[in-house]
Design a protein around this motif. Structure first.
Motif, short mmCIF file in Angstrom:
data_model
loop_
_atom_site.label_atom_id
_atom_site.label_comp_id
_atom_site.label_asym_id
_atom_site.label_seq_id
_atom_site.Cartn_x
_atom_site.Cartn_y
_atom_site.Cartn_z
N SER A 10 0.83 -1.20 0.00
CA SER A 10 0.00 0.00 0.00
C SER A 10 0.86 1.25 0.00
CB SER A 10 -0.93 0.00 1.22
OG SER A 10 -1.85 -1.07 1.15
N GLY A 11 1.95 1.23 0.78
CA GLY A 11 2.85 2.37 0.80
C GLY A 11 3.55 2.59 -0.52
N ALA A 12 3.66 1.53 -1.33
CA ALA A 12 4.30 1.66 -2.64
C ALA A 12 3.31 2.02 -3.73
CB ALA A 12 5.01 0.35 -2.99
N GLY A 13 2.06 2.33 -3.35
CA GLY A 13 1.11 2.82 -4.33
C GLY A 13 -0.04 1.90 -4.67
N LEU A 14 -0.15 0.73 -4.01
CA LEU A 14 -1.25 -0.18 -4.32
C LEU A 14 -2.48 0.24 -3.52
CD1 LEU A 14 -1.29 -2.68 -6.20
CD2 LEU A 14 -1.16 -4.09 -4.16
N PRO A 15 -3.62 0.50 -4.17
CA PRO A 15 -4.81 0.96 -3.44
C PRO A 15 -5.29 -0.09 -2.44
CG PRO A 15 -5.05 1.33 -5.81
CD PRO A 15 -3.82 0.47 -5.62
N SER A 16 -5.79 0.39 -1.30
CA SER A 16 -6.25 -0.52 -0.25
C SER A 16 -7.45 -1.35 -0.68
CB SER A 16 -6.60 0.28 1.01
OG SER A 16 -5.46 0.92 1.53
N ASN A 17 -8.27 -0.82 -1.60
CA ASN A 17 -9.46 -1.56 -2.02
C ASN A 17 -9.14 -2.74 -2.95
OD1 ASN A 17 -8.79 -0.24 -4.38
ND2 ASN A 17 -10.66 1.03 -4.45
N ARG A 18 -7.87 -2.91 -3.28
CA ARG A 18 -7.47 -4.07 -4.10
C ARG A 18 -7.32 -5.34 -3.27
NH1 ARG A 18 -4.54 -2.99 -8.65
NH2 ARG A 18 -4.41 -5.27 -8.85
N PHE A 19 -7.28 -5.21 -1.94
CA PHE A 19 -7.09 -6.36 -1.07
C PHE A 19 -8.43 -6.90 -0.60
CE2 PHE A 19 -3.25 -3.83 -0.76
CZ PHE A 19 -2.25 -4.78 -0.87
#
Length: 290
Positions: A240-249
Protein backbone atom coordinates in the motif's frame (compact mmCIF):
# COMPACT_ATOMS: atom_id res chain seq x y z
CA UNK A 1 120.05 -65.87 12.94
CA UNK A 2 117.43 -63.73 11.41
CA UNK A 3 113.76 -64.19 12.27
CA UNK A 4 111.44 -65.09 9.43
CA UNK A 5 109.30 -62.24 8.20
CA UNK A 6 105.70 -62.81 9.19
CA UNK A 7 103.09 -61.52 6.79
CA UNK A 8 100.94 -58.69 8.13
CA UNK A 9 97.25 -59.56 7.92
CA UNK A 10 94.77 -56.68 7.97
CA UNK A 11 91.20 -57.58 8.72
CA UNK A 12 88.60 -55.24 7.35
CA UNK A 13 85.19 -55.60 8.91
CA UNK A 14 82.42 -54.43 6.63
CA UNK A 15 79.51 -53.00 8.53
CA UNK A 16 76.16 -53.95 7.14
CA UNK A 17 73.94 -51.00 6.12
CA UNK A 18 70.97 -50.35 8.35
CA UNK A 19 67.72 -51.59 6.92
CA UNK A 20 64.97 -49.16 5.88
CA UNK A 21 62.81 -48.40 8.91
CA UNK A 22 59.75 -47.41 6.74
CA UNK A 23 57.86 -44.12 6.44
CA UNK A 24 54.38 -45.16 7.57
CA UNK A 25 54.66 -43.00 10.69
CA UNK A 26 55.29 -39.96 8.51
CA UNK A 27 52.07 -40.58 6.59
CA UNK A 28 50.14 -41.11 9.81
CA UNK A 29 51.57 -37.91 11.28
CA UNK A 30 50.72 -35.93 8.14
CA UNK A 31 47.14 -37.24 8.28
CA UNK A 32 46.91 -36.24 11.94
CA UNK A 33 48.15 -32.71 11.24
CA UNK A 34 45.72 -32.35 8.32
CA UNK A 35 42.82 -33.54 10.48
CA UNK A 36 43.74 -31.09 13.25
CA UNK A 37 43.97 -28.23 10.76
CA UNK A 38 40.55 -29.11 9.35
CA UNK A 39 39.13 -29.32 12.88
CA UNK A 40 40.40 -25.90 13.91
CA UNK A 41 39.24 -24.44 10.59
CA UNK A 42 35.76 -25.86 11.24
CA UNK A 43 35.73 -24.37 14.73
CA UNK A 44 36.69 -20.99 13.32
CA UNK A 45 33.98 -21.12 10.66
CA UNK A 46 31.35 -22.07 13.25
CA UNK A 47 32.36 -19.17 15.46
CA UNK A 48 32.04 -16.77 12.50
CA UNK A 49 28.57 -17.86 11.30
CA UNK A 50 25.22 -16.53 12.51
CA UNK A 51 22.52 -18.70 14.02
CA UNK A 52 20.49 -18.32 10.81
CA UNK A 53 23.39 -19.65 8.75
CA UNK A 54 23.91 -22.54 11.16
CA UNK A 55 20.25 -23.49 10.86
CA UNK A 56 20.57 -23.34 7.09
CA UNK A 57 23.60 -25.64 7.12
CA UNK A 58 21.78 -28.11 9.37
CA UNK A 59 18.76 -28.13 7.08
CA UNK A 60 20.95 -28.47 3.99
CA UNK A 61 22.36 -31.79 5.18
CA UNK A 62 18.95 -33.14 6.20
CA UNK A 63 17.71 -35.81 3.73
CA UNK A 64 14.69 -33.85 2.49
CA UNK A 65 15.57 -30.39 3.61
CA UNK A 66 16.85 -28.54 0.59
CA UNK A 67 15.01 -27.15 -2.35
CA UNK A 68 16.20 -28.49 -5.63
CA UNK A 69 18.64 -26.42 -7.62
CA UNK A 70 15.93 -25.95 -10.19
CA UNK A 71 13.45 -24.29 -7.89
CA UNK A 72 14.30 -20.92 -9.31
CA UNK A 73 14.61 -22.17 -12.87
CA UNK A 74 17.63 -22.23 -15.19
CA UNK A 75 19.79 -20.26 -12.81
CA UNK A 76 17.85 -17.07 -13.49
CA UNK A 77 15.42 -15.18 -11.35
CA UNK A 78 11.96 -16.76 -11.38
CA UNK A 79 12.54 -18.46 -14.71
CA UNK A 80 10.82 -21.78 -14.32
CA UNK A 81 9.55 -24.22 -11.76
CA UNK A 82 7.64 -23.49 -8.64
CA UNK A 83 6.86 -25.31 -5.41
CA UNK A 84 3.82 -27.51 -5.11
CA UNK A 85 1.93 -28.24 -1.87
CA UNK A 86 2.87 -31.91 -2.10
CA UNK A 87 6.55 -31.04 -2.04
CA UNK A 88 7.15 -31.52 -5.74
CA UNK A 89 8.49 -28.80 -7.99
CA UNK A 90 6.29 -27.98 -10.92
CA UNK A 91 5.75 -25.21 -13.38
CA UNK A 92 2.27 -26.43 -14.31
CA UNK A 93 -0.91 -25.12 -12.68
CA UNK A 94 -2.11 -27.37 -9.88
CA UNK A 95 -5.56 -27.72 -11.39
CA UNK A 96 -4.40 -28.89 -14.83
CA UNK A 97 -5.67 -32.36 -15.69
CA UNK A 98 -3.64 -35.08 -17.36
CA UNK A 99 -4.62 -38.12 -19.33
CA UNK A 100 -3.48 -41.71 -18.75
CA UNK A 101 -0.21 -41.12 -20.60
CA UNK A 102 0.70 -38.16 -18.38
CA UNK A 103 0.09 -35.59 -21.11
CA UNK A 104 -1.66 -32.43 -20.06
CA UNK A 105 -5.25 -32.14 -21.20
CA UNK A 106 -6.50 -28.74 -20.11
CA UNK A 107 -9.67 -28.91 -22.21
CA UNK A 108 -11.01 -32.26 -21.00
CA UNK A 109 -14.80 -31.86 -20.69
CA UNK A 110 -16.30 -32.72 -17.32
CA UNK A 111 -19.94 -32.16 -18.14
CA UNK A 112 -22.23 -32.23 -21.20
CA UNK A 113 -20.58 -30.60 -24.18
CA UNK A 114 -22.59 -27.38 -24.19
CA UNK A 115 -21.85 -26.58 -20.52
CA UNK A 116 -18.21 -27.73 -20.60
CA UNK A 117 -17.40 -25.47 -23.55
CA UNK A 118 -18.75 -22.46 -21.70
CA UNK A 119 -16.74 -23.40 -18.59
CA UNK A 120 -13.49 -24.13 -20.40
CA UNK A 121 -13.33 -20.88 -22.38
CA UNK A 122 -13.39 -18.58 -19.32
CA UNK A 123 -10.92 -20.88 -17.57
CA UNK A 124 -8.49 -20.81 -20.48
CA UNK A 125 -8.83 -17.04 -20.71
CA UNK A 126 -8.07 -16.74 -16.99
CA UNK A 127 -5.03 -18.99 -17.31
CA UNK A 128 -3.78 -16.96 -20.25
CA UNK A 129 -4.17 -13.77 -18.22
CA UNK A 130 -2.25 -15.37 -15.35
CA UNK A 131 0.62 -16.35 -17.63
CA UNK A 132 0.78 -12.78 -18.88
CA UNK A 133 0.79 -11.48 -15.30
CA UNK A 134 3.52 -13.96 -14.41
CA UNK A 135 5.71 -12.67 -17.22
CA UNK A 136 5.14 -9.07 -16.11
CA UNK A 137 6.11 -9.85 -12.52
CA UNK A 138 9.24 -11.68 -13.58
CA UNK A 139 10.27 -8.79 -15.78
CA UNK A 140 9.77 -6.34 -12.92
CA UNK A 141 12.16 -8.34 -10.74
CA UNK A 142 14.70 -8.91 -13.48
CA UNK A 143 15.03 -5.15 -13.81
CA UNK A 144 16.52 -5.10 -10.30
CA UNK A 145 19.86 -6.95 -10.37
CA UNK A 146 20.48 -6.06 -6.73
CA UNK A 147 17.91 -8.68 -5.68
CA UNK A 148 19.05 -11.39 -8.10
CA UNK A 149 20.43 -13.41 -5.17
CA UNK A 150 16.85 -13.79 -3.88
CA UNK A 151 15.72 -15.80 -6.90
CA UNK A 152 15.36 -18.95 -4.78
CA UNK A 153 13.19 -17.07 -2.29
CA UNK A 154 10.58 -15.87 -4.79
CA UNK A 155 8.19 -18.49 -6.14
CA UNK A 156 5.47 -17.73 -8.69
CA UNK A 157 2.92 -20.44 -9.46
CA UNK A 158 -0.53 -20.73 -10.93
CA UNK A 159 -3.25 -22.37 -8.86
CA UNK A 160 -6.98 -22.88 -9.22
CA UNK A 161 -7.59 -19.70 -7.24
CA UNK A 162 -5.21 -17.50 -9.22
CA UNK A 163 -1.54 -16.61 -9.36
CA UNK A 164 0.52 -17.04 -6.19
CA UNK A 165 3.59 -14.92 -5.54
CA UNK A 166 5.32 -16.36 -2.47
CA UNK A 167 8.22 -14.98 -0.44
CA UNK A 168 9.73 -18.24 0.79
CA UNK A 169 12.45 -18.83 3.37
CA UNK A 170 15.37 -20.78 1.95
CA UNK A 171 18.19 -22.60 3.71
CA UNK A 172 20.40 -19.94 5.27
CA UNK A 173 18.30 -17.01 4.00
CA UNK A 174 15.04 -15.84 5.54
CA UNK A 175 12.70 -13.11 4.37
CA UNK A 176 11.84 -12.05 7.94
CA UNK A 177 14.01 -11.98 11.08
CA UNK A 178 13.20 -14.82 13.43
CA UNK A 179 10.13 -14.00 15.52
CA UNK A 180 9.63 -10.60 13.85
CA UNK A 181 6.72 -9.34 11.78
CA UNK A 182 8.87 -6.68 10.05
CA UNK A 183 10.75 -7.97 6.97
CA UNK A 184 14.39 -7.55 6.09
CA UNK A 185 15.31 -4.63 3.83
CA UNK A 186 15.88 -7.04 0.95
CA UNK A 187 12.31 -8.34 1.35
CA UNK A 188 11.01 -4.78 1.31
CA UNK A 189 12.90 -4.14 -1.94
CA UNK A 190 11.22 -7.15 -3.56
CA UNK A 191 7.75 -5.97 -2.53
CA UNK A 192 8.40 -2.42 -3.70
CA UNK A 193 9.61 -3.82 -7.04
CA UNK A 194 6.40 -5.84 -7.42
CA UNK A 195 3.99 -3.06 -6.42
CA UNK A 196 3.92 -1.08 -9.72
CA UNK A 197 3.18 -4.23 -11.74
CA UNK A 198 0.53 -5.38 -9.26
CA UNK A 199 -1.08 -1.95 -9.48
CA UNK A 200 -1.38 -2.21 -13.27
CA UNK A 201 -2.93 -5.68 -13.14
CA UNK A 202 -6.72 -5.90 -12.65
CA UNK A 203 -6.69 -8.75 -10.12
CA UNK A 204 -7.92 -8.46 -6.57
CA UNK A 205 -5.33 -9.58 -4.03
CA UNK A 206 -5.25 -11.70 -0.90
CA UNK A 207 -2.26 -12.05 1.44
CA UNK A 208 -1.61 -15.02 3.72
CA UNK A 209 1.25 -15.75 6.12
CA UNK A 210 2.47 -19.26 6.87
CA UNK A 211 5.08 -20.79 9.16
CA UNK A 212 6.74 -24.15 9.62
CA UNK A 213 5.69 -26.67 12.23
CA UNK A 214 7.80 -26.49 15.40
CA UNK A 215 10.16 -29.42 15.73
CA UNK A 216 9.32 -31.95 18.45
CA UNK A 217 10.73 -30.88 21.79
CA UNK A 218 11.22 -27.23 20.81
CA UNK A 219 9.43 -24.46 22.69
CA UNK A 220 7.91 -21.77 20.41
CA UNK A 221 8.92 -18.27 21.49
CA UNK A 222 6.03 -16.52 19.71
CA UNK A 223 2.46 -17.42 18.83
CA UNK A 224 2.46 -18.69 15.23
CA UNK A 225 -1.00 -17.27 14.51
CA UNK A 226 -0.03 -13.76 15.60
CA UNK A 227 3.32 -14.04 13.81
CA UNK A 228 1.91 -15.08 10.44
CA UNK A 229 -0.95 -12.58 10.63
CA UNK A 230 1.48 -9.80 11.50
CA UNK A 231 3.76 -10.67 8.59
CA UNK A 232 0.83 -10.71 6.17
CA UNK A 233 -0.25 -7.28 7.44
CA UNK A 234 3.30 -5.95 7.03
CA UNK A 235 3.35 -7.11 3.40
CA UNK A 236 0.01 -5.41 2.73
CA UNK A 237 1.24 -2.18 4.34
CA UNK A 238 4.43 -2.15 2.26
CA UNK A 239 2.47 -2.72 -0.95
CA UNK A 240 0.00 0.00 0.00
CA UNK A 241 2.85 2.37 0.80
CA UNK A 242 4.30 1.66 -2.64
CA UNK A 243 1.11 2.82 -4.33
CA UNK A 244 -1.25 -0.18 -4.32
CA UNK A 245 -4.81 0.96 -3.44
CA UNK A 246 -6.25 -0.52 -0.25
CA UNK A 247 -9.46 -1.56 -2.02
CA UNK A 248 -7.47 -4.07 -4.10
CA UNK A 249 -7.09 -6.36 -1.07
CA UNK A 250 -9.85 -8.84 -0.30
CA UNK A 251 -8.28 -10.53 2.73
CA UNK A 252 -5.17 -10.55 4.90
CA UNK A 253 -4.76 -13.66 7.05
CA UNK A 254 -2.35 -15.67 9.14
CA UNK A 255 -2.49 -19.43 8.58
CA UNK A 256 0.11 -20.41 11.22
CA UNK A 257 1.39 -23.93 10.44
CA UNK A 258 -1.91 -25.33 9.14
CA UNK A 259 -0.90 -25.36 5.44
CA UNK A 260 2.69 -26.61 5.12
CA UNK A 261 4.22 -26.42 1.68
CA UNK A 262 5.99 -29.75 2.17
CA UNK A 263 3.52 -32.19 3.68
CA UNK A 264 6.19 -34.86 4.12
CA UNK A 265 8.47 -32.49 6.06
CA UNK A 266 6.57 -29.58 7.64
CA UNK A 267 9.59 -28.51 9.73
CA UNK A 268 11.87 -27.17 6.99
CA UNK A 269 12.35 -23.43 6.21
CA UNK A 270 10.45 -23.31 2.86
CA UNK A 271 7.23 -23.85 4.81
CA UNK A 272 7.75 -20.34 6.22
CA UNK A 273 6.35 -17.94 3.63
CA UNK A 274 4.02 -15.06 2.85
CA UNK A 275 1.89 -15.57 -0.26
CA UNK A 276 0.27 -12.83 -2.34
CA UNK A 277 -2.51 -14.31 -4.50
CA UNK A 278 -3.73 -12.54 -7.63
CA UNK A 279 -7.27 -13.88 -7.59
CA UNK A 280 -8.95 -15.08 -10.75
CA UNK A 281 -11.78 -12.87 -11.95
CA UNK A 282 -15.15 -14.58 -11.79
CA UNK A 283 -16.38 -15.42 -15.31
CA UNK A 284 -19.36 -13.35 -16.48
CA UNK A 285 -22.74 -15.02 -16.27
CA UNK A 286 -24.36 -15.92 -19.59
CA UNK A 287 -27.36 -13.85 -20.66
CA UNK A 288 -30.61 -14.81 -18.96
CA UNK A 289 -28.97 -16.32 -15.85
CA UNK A 290 -30.02 -14.44 -12.68
Amino acid sequence: MTKPIQPIIIKKVKKAAHGHHGGAWKIAYADFVTAMMAFFLLMWLISMTTQEQKDGLAEYFAPTSALSAGSSGSGGILMGTALDKAGNKTSEPRDATRDATGQENKARPTSPSGASDREIKPRNASMQANYSAMASLRQALQNMPEIADLSRNIVIEQTKDGLNVSLVDDNGRSMFPEGSVQPYDRTRLVLEALAPTLRRLPNQLSVAGHTAVARPGSVPTVDSWSLTAGRALSVREILSGAGLPSNRFTSVAGRADTEPLFLDNPYIPPNRRVTITLLNAEPPLPPGVP
